[in-house]
Design an enzyme around this catalytic site. Structure first.
Site, PDB file in Angstrom:
ATOM      1  N   GLU A 124      -7.773  -0.305   7.650  1.00 21.67           N
ATOM      2  CA  GLU A 124      -6.564  -0.349   8.465  1.00 21.67           C
ATOM      3  C   GLU A 124      -5.536   0.627   7.885  1.00 21.67           C
ATOM      4  O   GLU A 124      -5.338   0.628   6.677  1.00 21.67           O
ATOM      5  CB  GLU A 124      -5.951  -1.756   8.476  1.00 21.67           C
ATOM      6  N   GLY A 264      -0.923  -5.456  -0.443  1.00 22.16           N
ATOM      7  CA  GLY A 264      -1.231  -6.736  -1.078  1.00 22.16           C
ATOM      8  C   GLY A 264      -2.678  -7.140  -0.857  1.00 22.16           C
ATOM      9  O   GLY A 264      -3.391  -7.503  -1.785  1.00 22.16           O
ATOM     10  N   ALA A 265      -3.119  -7.063   0.392  1.00 22.51           N
ATOM     11  CA  ALA A 265      -4.471  -7.518   0.710  1.00 22.51           C
ATOM     12  C   ALA A 265      -4.820  -7.092   2.127  1.00 22.51           C
ATOM     13  O   ALA A 265      -3.966  -6.590   2.853  1.00 22.51           O
ATOM     14  CB  ALA A 265      -4.557  -9.031   0.600  1.00 22.51           C
ATOM     15  N   ASN A 268     -10.040  -8.087   6.422  1.00 18.94           N
ATOM     16  CA  ASN A 268     -11.345  -7.741   6.977  1.00 18.94           C
ATOM     17  C   ASN A 268     -12.144  -8.994   7.318  1.00 18.94           C
ATOM     18  O   ASN A 268     -12.174  -9.947   6.556  1.00 18.94           O
ATOM     19  CB  ASN A 268     -12.149  -6.931   5.963  1.00 18.94           C
ATOM     20  N   GLU A 301      -3.713 -13.701   4.972  1.00 20.73           N
ATOM     21  CA  GLU A 301      -4.954 -12.997   5.334  1.00 20.73           C
ATOM     22  C   GLU A 301      -5.907 -13.949   6.047  1.00 20.73           C
ATOM     23  O   GLU A 301      -6.572 -13.574   7.005  1.00 20.73           O
ATOM     24  CB  GLU A 301      -5.633 -12.389   4.107  1.00 20.73           C
ATOM     25  N   GLU A 323       1.096  -8.897  12.994  1.00 28.81           N
ATOM     26  CA  GLU A 323       1.802  -9.072  11.719  1.00 28.81           C
ATOM     27  C   GLU A 323       2.991 -10.021  11.825  1.00 28.81           C
ATOM     28  O   GLU A 323       3.189 -10.870  10.966  1.00 28.81           O
ATOM     29  CB  GLU A 323       2.208  -7.721  11.142  1.00 28.81           C
TER      30      GLU A 323
HETATM   31  N1  B3K Z   1      -3.134  -5.799   7.587  1.00 27.65           N
HETATM   32  C1  B3K Z   1      -2.981  -5.356   6.231  1.00 27.65           C
HETATM   33  C2  B3K Z   1      -2.172  -4.118   6.141  1.00 27.65           C
HETATM   34  C3  B3K Z   1      -2.946  -2.921   5.839  1.00 27.65           C
HETATM   35  C4  B3K Z   1      -2.123  -1.678   6.002  1.00 27.65           C
HETATM   36  C5  B3K Z   1      -2.710  -0.500   5.397  1.00 27.65           C
HETATM   37  N2  B3K Z   1      -2.048   0.706   5.714  1.00 27.65           N
HETATM   38  C6  B3K Z   1      -2.398  -6.416   5.364  1.00 27.65           C
HETATM   39  C7  B3K Z   1      -1.768  -7.546   6.075  1.00 27.65           C
HETATM   40  O1  B3K Z   1      -0.744  -7.426   6.707  1.00 27.65           O
HETATM   41  O2  B3K Z   1      -2.333  -8.606   6.061  1.00 27.65           O
HETATM   42 ZN    ZN Z   2      -0.887  -9.092   7.885  1.00 32.44          ZN
END
Ligand code: B3K
Ligand code: ZN
Length: 876
Positions: A124, A264-265, A268, A301, A323
């Protein structure tokens, strides 16, 4: 590099071709990994026949390509900087490609890269195009089957999304594992991990009785640091079932800790990859704050499995769809399992400091931006935290039950689809029967709305007239703003009774705590049948992400601090009272006149310190002065030295006058129970440590002795780190240096503790902070290619208000030097690091010029799109 181009939301079109199934094979090698991809492609029903196939691809070396089994000649496809194009393809076909990539040269940490001895991925937003040619956009959702091949000795563990379906030995000491992910997903949720990893395993039975295996994969030395993350994961899984009716949908859920990670994390599917700082904890190495952060991120996550993965975003303009909603969900979870008022105070304090500043600066953007150059720059406080505030307002507007019905509708209607923010809000409107048209403006209009409120009590008529006026300041590209729908939760606190008065508005009785709706530029609300004059308590719980101005007197604020039934607003009244006193002291400092402490603040603190409260966590927050960053936010022009001096003066004055009271609180909260990251213990530790900060601020013998004793007792990292910070930030190097040395030697082997050691010393107010940064950049534990280290040393220094803003400009210069280096190594981190320089307009002319000169110096470089976009905005 050519000038990067912006892309626009209004240009959205579905992809010409979509992938229904993706088969991948990775032959892992540090410098020459081979990736074979077989894509099952078909024309999108909404697009015409005969369109060219365009696949994204960056930094890939194409080795072979075949369409429906026929090898393509060089004139049958075209390779560009951005990808691959085939002019003519059938309506449905198979595309096979093989590419070579070099994970070890990937310092951007996007795509497939090396972290220590392991391989891992971050896709991402647009990292998958650095792995293979693909329609790298979230509205292409496919099932994945992934075979990972690697050296059996150095890479005994081979992971990907879904369930492992086959494994075996291969010639030359290699082995493989094949993974199947049955849930269609966009490629940004793809993950692969390979390495010499160890697992900690647990189980979870879902509400429908499905047995799920939970695994946390770490390097051997971290095996003792996973308990809290595992417990947090199980709590989050149960909470999402009980609160949102959401159940996990695979047999296996994995978390992997890696040391080199930009964020942070990452959520996936079935294989969350975590920055080790966001998953590993131990009482000796992690603070209470770190324990809580881990709990929140693990939950965040996990919650994405529904809000993000099962239902995903149509395009990256919709990023806040997943988000904002998921941050709201993790905030609610943390509030439920910890102290809810403190969670809200912490979130709002952070929001008002950092998101308000973003909204007021040159990178301000709507929660749904309408254009961007580099999506990597849009993982912002606006998208995340303001997005969460919008979802919170929605929840409050429609009520929890309708909100839950709306969320059920959203998840069932759009399961397996890539959707928009309208789709989400429409579900809420349908479930509640409310019209949310005006509310949608929150998503498209940038900037922080300001409400100017005035009130008047009419004794004769027993009425209170409240006038609310809203305006949103212009932001880049948006000069005209419309009136928003702003929910204002309020109470009227009777000045005689100290109680919330019954609210009657237009003849309707609203109870004692109600929400009024501001929809026009200006509205008047007349509350009737009020037998006593009230002080209004407005925007309770921070009911909307706005700045609310009301001409409170200090007496009003002291009254609210003592009487408001809303814990959040009681805290906020204390903050406002302190800010008024600080304003005077800042002015006194600038004018060179003697500083005089406001006795109302002293009295308020005395009352707090001697009151019999059972909520120690809230009390600790109440005793904490607004941060220098937040004070700066309130000033028309930021004077870093005056702010620092004024805050220090308030702190020391309180410490001198209330020394015995602070001492009593400190002693009452000392304990030697064995450490647990539990609300009661955390509350007592925060209260004790706040008291110690005051005691140490005057650096008298007893304060110093207590701090040193706490440092040497090594009870837990929360206490040790706090004491080390106080010693390091004191005026005495004879206290700072030995403590830093002992700590640095003891923890030299632990990168996460060394990060704390770096941050503490470079955030000290003493004049040598910058020299320390330079010196520490050569420390063996520092590395420019590790984002945690960059944040701990350079990022922390840029938050050091006094020293980063040194008048010789050396602080700015140092930051720009690092940005220039990172522009090549890791553009995403480089672009984030520039933020403090983009705020130049908030400072005096001398500093403005110095900051702009550094931005110009960066602009003269050959820039990544990430850095280019930020610098262009900052200098526009
Ligand atoms: N969705 C990821 C964010 C990754 C962004 C990288 N450029 C983390 C999160 O919001 O859970
Ligand atoms: Zn997120």
């Amino acid at each position: 590099m050519s000038t990067p181009q912006a892309i626009h939301l209004s240009d959205y079109r579905p992809p010409a071709y979509r992938v229904t199934h993706t088969e991948l094979t990775f032959e892992l090698d540090p410098s020459a990994t081979r990736v074979k991809a077989r894509l099952h492609l078909e024309r999108h029903p909404e697009r015409e026949a005969g369109e060219a196939l365009e696949l994204d691809g960056e930094q890939l070396t194409l080795k072979s390509i075949a369409l429906d089994g026929q090898v393509l000649g060089e004139d049958e496809y075209r390779l560009t900087e951005q990808g691959l194009r085939i002019e003519s393809v059938p309506a449905s076909f198979l595309l096979d490609t093989e590419v070579e990539i070099s994970p070890e040269e990937n310092t951007a940490l996007e795509g497939l890269y090396r972290s220590g001895g392991m391989f891992c991925t971050q896709c991402e937003a647009e990292g998958f195009r650095r792995i293979t040619f693909y329609p790298d956009r979230p509205d292409v959702m496919a099932t994945f089957s992934t075979t990972v091949v690697g050296d059996a000795a150095s890479l005994p563990v081979l992971l990907s999304n879904g369930n492992p379906v086959e494994r075996g030995e291969l010639p030359n000491g290699r082995h493989f594992v094949t993974w199947e992910d049955p849930h269609p997903k966009p490629c940004y949720l793809f993950a692969l991990v390979a390495g010499d990893l160890n697992k900690v395993e647990d189980r979870f039975t879902t509400m429908s009785g499905r047995d799920v295996t939970l695994q946390i994969w770490v390097e051997e030395e971290n095996l003792g640091k996973t308990d809290h993350a595992m417990a947090s994961l199980k709590r989050a899984m149960r909470w999402d079932e009980e609160t949102y009716g959401r159940e996990y949908d695979l047999d296996l859920f994995m978390i992997v800790a890696v040391n080199d990670f930009n964020m942070g994390a990452m959520e996936n599917k079935g294989l969350n990859i975590f920055n080790s700082a966001a998953v590993l904890t131990h009482p000796d190495t992690a603070t209470d704050a770190a324990f809580q952060r881990v709990e929140g991120i693990v939950a965040h996550e996990y919650f994405h499995n529904w809000s993000g993965n099962r239902v995903t975003c149509r395009d990256w303009f919709q990023l806040s769809l997943k988000e904002g909603f998921t941050v709201f969900r993790d905030q609610s979870f943390s509030a439920d399992v910890n102290s809810a008022p403190v969670k809200r105070i912490e979130d709002v304090s952070f929001f008002r400091t950092a998101q308000f500043a973003e909204d007021a600066g040159p990178t301000a953007h709507p929660v749904r931006p309408d254009h961007y150059i580099e999506i990597g720059n849009f993982y912002t406080l606006t998208i995340y935290e303001k997005g969460a505030e919008i979802v919170r307002m929605l929840r409050n507007l429609v009520g929890w039950e309708a909100f839950r019905r709306g969320s059920d509708l959203y998840f069932s209607r759009f399961d397996g689809q890539a959707v928009t923010i309208e789709d989400f809000v429409t579900c809420m409107a349908e479930a509640s029967g409310q019209n949310l048209d005006q509310f949608m403006l929150w998503y498209s209009q940038a900037g922080t709305p300001e409400i100017d409120a005035h009130g008047e009590y009419d004794y004769a008529r027993a009425e209170y007239r409240l006038i609310l006026r809203q305006r949103t300041p212009a932001t880049p590209g948006q000069s005209d703003k419309q009136a928003l729908h702003i929910p204002v939760r309020l109470g009227l606190v009777g000045t005689k009774s100290g109680r919330d008065l019954a609210l009657t508005l237009d003849g309707e009785s609203l109870g004692r705590d109600a929400v009024i709706h501001l929809r026009e530029d200006e509205q008047e609300f007349v509350f009737t049948d009020l037998a006593e004059a009230p002080v209004p308590s407005l925007a309770r719980g921070f009911s909307a992400p706005v700045k609310l101005n009301f001409p409170y007197s200090r007496e009003d604020l002291a009254f609210l601090l003592a009487n408001d039934s809303d814990g959040f607003n009681r805290w906020d009244a204390g903050q406002r009272l302190a800010l008024l006193a600080l304003d005077d002291l800042i002015a006194a400092h600038r004018n060179g006149v003697e500083k005089v402490m406001d006795n109302r603040v002293v009295d308020a603190f005395r009352t707090l310190l001697t009151s019999d409260t059972d909520d120690k966590a809230v009390l600790a927050e109440m005793l904490t002065l607004p941060s220098e960053a937040y004070i700066a936010e309130q000033q028309p022009l930021v004077d870093v030295d005056a702010i620092h001096a004024a805050r220090q003066f308030v702190k020391q004055s309180l410490a001198v006058t209330l020394r015995d009271e602070f001492l009593a609180v400190y002693q009452a909260n000392l304990d030697d129970v064995s450490y647990a990251p539990e609300p009661d213990q955390i509350a007592a530790r925060s209260l004790k440590n706040v008291a110690l900060s005051y005691l140490m601020s005057i650096e008298d013998e007893e304060g110093v002795a207590l701090t040193q004793r706490q440092f040497e007792a090594e009870h837990n990292m929360t206490d040790v780190r706090h004491a080390l910070t106080l010693l390091t930030h004191s005026s005495r190097d004879d206290l700072a240096d030995p403590a830093l040395k002992a700590f640095g030697q003891k923890w030299a082997h632990d990168p996460l503790v060394m990060d704390q050691w770096f941050s503490i010393q470079v955030s000290r107010p003493q004049a040598d902070a910058l020299e320390r940064v330079k010196f520490l950049m050569d420390h063996p534990a520092f590395s420019l290619t590790n984002p945690n280290k960059v944040r701990a040393l350079i990022g922390a220094f840029a938050q050091n208000r006094v020293n980063f803003h040194r008048l010789d400009g050396e602080g700015y210069k140092l930051l720009a030097d690092v940005v220039i280096k990172l522009n090549r190594l890791n553009p995403e981190i480089a672009a984030r690091l520039i933020t403090p320089l983009t705020r130049w307009a908030r400072y005096d002319e001398t500093r403005q010029e110095l900051m702009k000169a550094e931005l110009e110096r960066i602009r003269a470089e050959d820039l990544s799109p990430n850095v280019y976009e930020v610098v262009e905005k900052a200098l526009a």
